[in-house]
Every structure is written in structure tokens, then in C-alpha cells.
Motif scaffolding. Structure first.
Motif, PDB file in Angstrom:
ATOM      1  N   LEU A 251       0.835  -1.202   0.000  1.00 45.02           N
ATOM      2  CA  LEU A 251       0.000   0.000   0.000  1.00 45.02           C
ATOM      3  C   LEU A 251       0.871   1.254   0.000  1.00 45.02           C
ATOM      4  O   LEU A 251       0.588   2.213  -0.718  1.00 45.02           O
ATOM      5  CB  LEU A 251      -0.930  -0.002   1.219  1.00 45.02           C
ATOM      6  N   VAL A 252       1.939   1.236   0.784  1.00 48.66           N
ATOM      7  CA  VAL A 252       2.852   2.385   0.817  1.00 48.66           C
ATOM      8  C   VAL A 252       3.460   2.608  -0.565  1.00 48.66           C
ATOM      9  O   VAL A 252       3.497   3.731  -1.078  1.00 48.66           O
ATOM     10  CB  VAL A 252       3.964   2.173   1.867  1.00 48.66           C
ATOM     11  N   LEU A 253       3.942   1.544  -1.185  1.00 47.42           N
ATOM     12  CA  LEU A 253       4.536   1.653  -2.516  1.00 47.42           C
ATOM     13  C   LEU A 253       3.517   2.139  -3.544  1.00 47.42           C
ATOM     14  O   LEU A 253       3.817   2.994  -4.385  1.00 47.42           O
ATOM     15  CB  LEU A 253       5.088   0.296  -2.943  1.00 47.42           C
TER      16      LEU A 253
ATOM     17  N   LEU B 140      -0.762   7.283   7.076  1.00 52.21           N
ATOM     18  CA  LEU B 140      -1.566   6.132   6.661  1.00 52.21           C
ATOM     19  C   LEU B 140      -2.050   5.333   7.871  1.00 52.21           C
ATOM     20  O   LEU B 140      -3.183   4.846   7.891  1.00 52.21           O
ATOM     21  CB  LEU B 140      -0.750   5.228   5.739  1.00 52.21           C
ATOM     22  N   ARG B 141      -1.190   5.191   8.858  1.00 56.77           N
ATOM     23  CA  ARG B 141      -1.587   4.474  10.084  1.00 56.77           C
ATOM     24  C   ARG B 141      -2.752   5.178  10.767  1.00 56.77           C
ATOM     25  O   ARG B 141      -3.732   4.537  11.180  1.00 56.77           O
ATOM     26  CB  ARG B 141      -0.395   4.396  11.031  1.00 56.77           C
TER      27      ARG B 141
ATOM     28  N   ARG C 127      -1.689  -1.686  -5.954  1.00 51.79           N
ATOM     29  CA  ARG C 127      -1.519  -2.583  -4.806  1.00 51.79           C
ATOM     30  C   ARG C 127      -1.773  -4.025  -5.212  1.00 51.79           C
ATOM     31  O   ARG C 127      -1.035  -4.943  -4.800  1.00 51.79           O
ATOM     32  CB  ARG C 127      -2.469  -2.179  -3.678  1.00 51.79           C
ATOM     33  N   ARG C 128      -2.805  -4.252  -6.023  1.00 56.09           N
ATOM     34  CA  ARG C 128      -3.078  -5.612  -6.489  1.00 56.09           C
ATOM     35  C   ARG C 128      -1.898  -6.156  -7.287  1.00 56.09           C
ATOM     36  O   ARG C 128      -1.510  -7.320  -7.150  1.00 56.09           O
ATOM     37  CB  ARG C 128      -4.339  -5.620  -7.359  1.00 56.09           C
ATOM     38  N   GLU C 129      -1.309  -5.317  -8.131  1.00 53.18           N
ATOM     39  CA  GLU C 129      -0.186  -5.758  -8.948  1.00 53.18           C
ATOM     40  C   GLU C 129       1.048  -6.050  -8.093  1.00 53.18           C
ATOM     41  O   GLU C 129       1.763  -7.030  -8.339  1.00 53.18           O
ATOM     42  CB  GLU C 129       0.140  -4.702 -10.007  1.00 53.18           C
ATOM     43  N   TYR C 130       1.304  -5.235  -7.088  1.00 56.08           N
ATOM     44  CA  TYR C 130       2.441  -5.511  -6.204  1.00 56.08           C
ATOM     45  C   TYR C 130       2.268  -6.857  -5.507  1.00 56.08           C
ATOM     46  O   TYR C 130       3.222  -7.640  -5.404  1.00 56.08           O
ATOM     47  CB  TYR C 130       2.618  -4.389  -5.176  1.00 56.08           C
ATOM     48  N   HIS C 131       1.081  -7.139  -5.044  1.00 57.27           N
ATOM     49  CA  HIS C 131       0.835  -8.436  -4.397  1.00 57.27           C
ATOM     50  C   HIS C 131       0.955  -9.583  -5.398  1.00 57.27           C
ATOM     51  O   HIS C 131       1.483 -10.644  -5.061  1.00 57.27           O
ATOM     52  CB  HIS C 131      -0.542  -8.444  -3.743  1.00 57.27           C
TER      53      HIS C 131
END
Length: 332
Positions: free
Chosen positions: A192-194, A255-256, A316-320
Motif C-alpha cells: 500500500l505504501v509503494l 496512513l496508520r 496494490r493488487r499488482e504488487y501483491h
């Protein structure tokens, strides 16, 4: 809308919602047609992903109904690793690049390689070699700009048959040690950060928006100052927000806070990073279908924000998909 504005940015979204409407009306053949068109337009796009899920849902719920999830066709990608230069200028600057990298001067080497490509054939092989050098040099902003400008077709339409290296270049683990440390400290998914950093600044540490947002995670100075006090960081001037370790640390802390506010519901967390938590709280609390993520996002009244949320969720989906659990292990 589709007939009147066939080239509209909204055509893919319109087709997806036409499919959803047809599915609700039990017009499964029509729904399938709409979903398949969305996938054809962008296999890996946000709505492409939703449409692929919808097709699987229909196929599972209606096993006797002929529903095909067709493989998206994409152009062949030249993955020859032996890069060649044909012009004298290209050859000379390529050799300079090789020598500079051997000396550990990777940033200068990348600039020489970029010049060599610009004076030569500008082939896929040359651009991919330049991308590899950008990655080795930690020039993440230049890397993603190159990949999105020269290889967008494969990013949008490609699948796991493409080399894994291609996907790692398209979605790099930028600033891995800093992202890992900040993510672990605040309990935030590093993907998420990336993804947020990618959407905010395209990994440009010098990014500065017209609204005054600064750096990799586009911190507003007032927000940065408030978070720095909480974190016990001494910020002597706003210029310090351009420093990656400070920007990532404070952006992840923000974000936290948003994750705690919205009980880790990603759509409002991402939206509030862009549009502000008070405004998004109003939208989220008024939304009667909070579990329908696509519906909530499409009802966001700000065009910039709903596009932003879709983009971050896509990334995010692609990073995972590309890294799996390794996203959180980066930088070890």
C-alpha cells in the motif's frame, strides 16, 4: 453514453456498470458481453480486474450458461538481453555507460545509456536495458516513467507469461529499506505504501505540487509538522520533507492514523489521503453500500479522488501479484 461518447475516459467504467446492471436483471448474456469488452480494453486495469472477477462469479453461479473468460491478446515483447547499438554515437555512449557503471557511478552511467538510446534505434531491447540500469541505480522515477511511456501496452494487457523481470521493472520495490522500516513500525501493508507513493509522485523525491504537497508521498507541510511532533522528529525547514527517509516515515504514519480512523477499510483510507479525512468521513458515513467498493468509489464526487483510489488499488493488487509476501521482505 457509450454510443454518444465512444472514446470517453468513462467508457470502460460505463461498460462495467452496464454489465452489473444486466447481471442484476439476470440478463447474463448481455452482462457477459459487457464484462468481456472491459477485459479486452484493459486486462489489468482496475475495471478489467473487476470484470474478470464478475465473469468468474457468473461462471460459478451459472455453470450451464456458456461464459468464457477469453485470454487477452497482446503484442509480442522483444526480450533479447544482448543489447546492440548501431550508430557510432550510440556505441560510444553505451561504452561510456558500461565503464561508468563498473566504477560504481551508476547515475552517470544511466544518463549515458539514456543518451545512447536517444541517438540510436530506440528499440525495445535498448529501452529494457536502460530500464534495468535505472533499477540498478535506484532511479525509480526515471524507471517507471520509461516503463509507462514505452511499455504501457504490456503493463495494461500482459499476463504472467511475460518475464517476471518485466513486471518487477514496471512495479519496482522503490526505497525498499525505508518502506520496510516504516511499514513494520506502523503496521501498514508495504504494498500500500509503494502503491500510494507510485500514484502520488511516481517515486520522484523532488515532486512538488501546485497545492504545496512535497516529496515522495506528497506531504502537506502542515500535516508533516503535526506528524513530526508526534513522532519526535525535529524538522528545521520544509525542505526536509523532500528527504526520502523523512517523507516515507511521516507519510506512513499518516496512513496508520487514517487506517485506525476508518478501521482499516482501504477505500476511505486511500480517498482520505487524497481528499482529507473530514470530507471522506462524510462520504463514507453516508454510503449505504460500504461493502461494494466499486460503488463507493464511483460515487466519490471528486474526479481526481475516484481516479486516484482506483489507481492505488490497481497498483496494490499488482504488487501483491508480482511479489506476494516478498513485498514485505524487501530490503532485508
Amino acid at each position: 453514453l457509450l454510443r454518444s461518447y465512444p472514446k470517453s475516459y468513462h467508457r470502460t467504467e460505463a461498460r462495467y456498470w452496464a454489465g452489473r446492471t444486466a447481471e442484476k436483471l439476470k440478463q447474463y448474456t448481455r452482462a457477459t458481453k459487457y464484462y468481456q469488452q472491459v477485459v479486452k480494453d484493459g486486462h489489468n486495469s482496475y475495471f478489467g480486474m473487476l470484470s474478470r472477477k464478475a465473469l468468474k462469479r457468473l461462471k460459478h453461479a451459472r455453470p450451464k450458461h456458456e461464459i468464457s473468460i477469453e485470454k487477452t491478446e497482446f503484442k509480442p515483447l522483444d526480450w533479447e538481453k544482448n543489447v546492440r547499438f548501431n550508430t557510432q554515437t550510440g556505441k560510444r555512449h553505451f561504452q561510456k555507460s558500461v565503464m561508468l557503471e563498473r566504477l560504481g557511478l551508476t547515475t552517470l552511467a544511466a544518463h549515458e545509456m539514456a543518451y545512447a538510446v536517444s541517438k540510436d534505434a530506440k528499440s525495445q531491447t535498448q529501452y529494457l536495458e536502460l530500464a534495468r540500469l535505472y533499477a540498478r541505480s535506484g532511479l525509480y522515477h526515471e524507471l517507471v516513467r520509461l516503463m509507462q511511456s514505452r511499455f504501457w501496452h504490456w503493463i495494461l494487457q500482459g499476463d504472467d507469461s511475460l518475464p517476471s523481470e518485466f513486471w518487477r521493472l514496471a512495479y519496482p520495490l522503490s526505497y525498499p529499506r525505508l518502506v520496510r522500516q516504516a511499514s513494520m513500525r506502523h503496521g501498514i501493508d508495504p504494498a500500500l505504501v509503494l502503491s500510494l507513493m507510485f500514484a502520488e509522485s511516481a517515486f520522484d523525491p523532488e515532486a512538488f505540487s501546485s497545492a504545496g504537497a512535497i516529496g515522495l508521498m506528497q506531504l502537506m507541510p502542515a500535516t508533516g509538522a503535526r506528524l513530526a511532533r508526534i513522532e519526535g522528529l525535529a524538522i528545521l525547514s520544509e525542505q526536509e520533507y523532500f528527504r526520502p527517509h523523512i517523507n516515507i516515515a511521516l507519510g506512513t504514519r499518516y496512513l496508520r492514523d487514517l487506517s485506525e480512523l476508518f478501521k482499516r477499510q482501504l477505500p476511505p483510507v486511500i480517498a482520505s489521503y487524497n481528499a482529507g479525512e473530514q470530507r471522506v468521513s462524510t462520504w463514507w458515513n453516508a454510503e449505504r453500500h460500504q461493502r461494494d467498493v466499486a460503488r463507493f468509489i464511483s460515487n466519490i464526487p471528486y474526479k481526481e479522488t475516484w481516479r486516484y483510489v482506483q489507481k492505488v488499488l490497481w497498483y496494490r493488487r499488482e504488487y501483491h501479484r508480482i511479489y506476494g509476501k516478498k513485498t514485505s521482505d524487501s530490503g532485508k
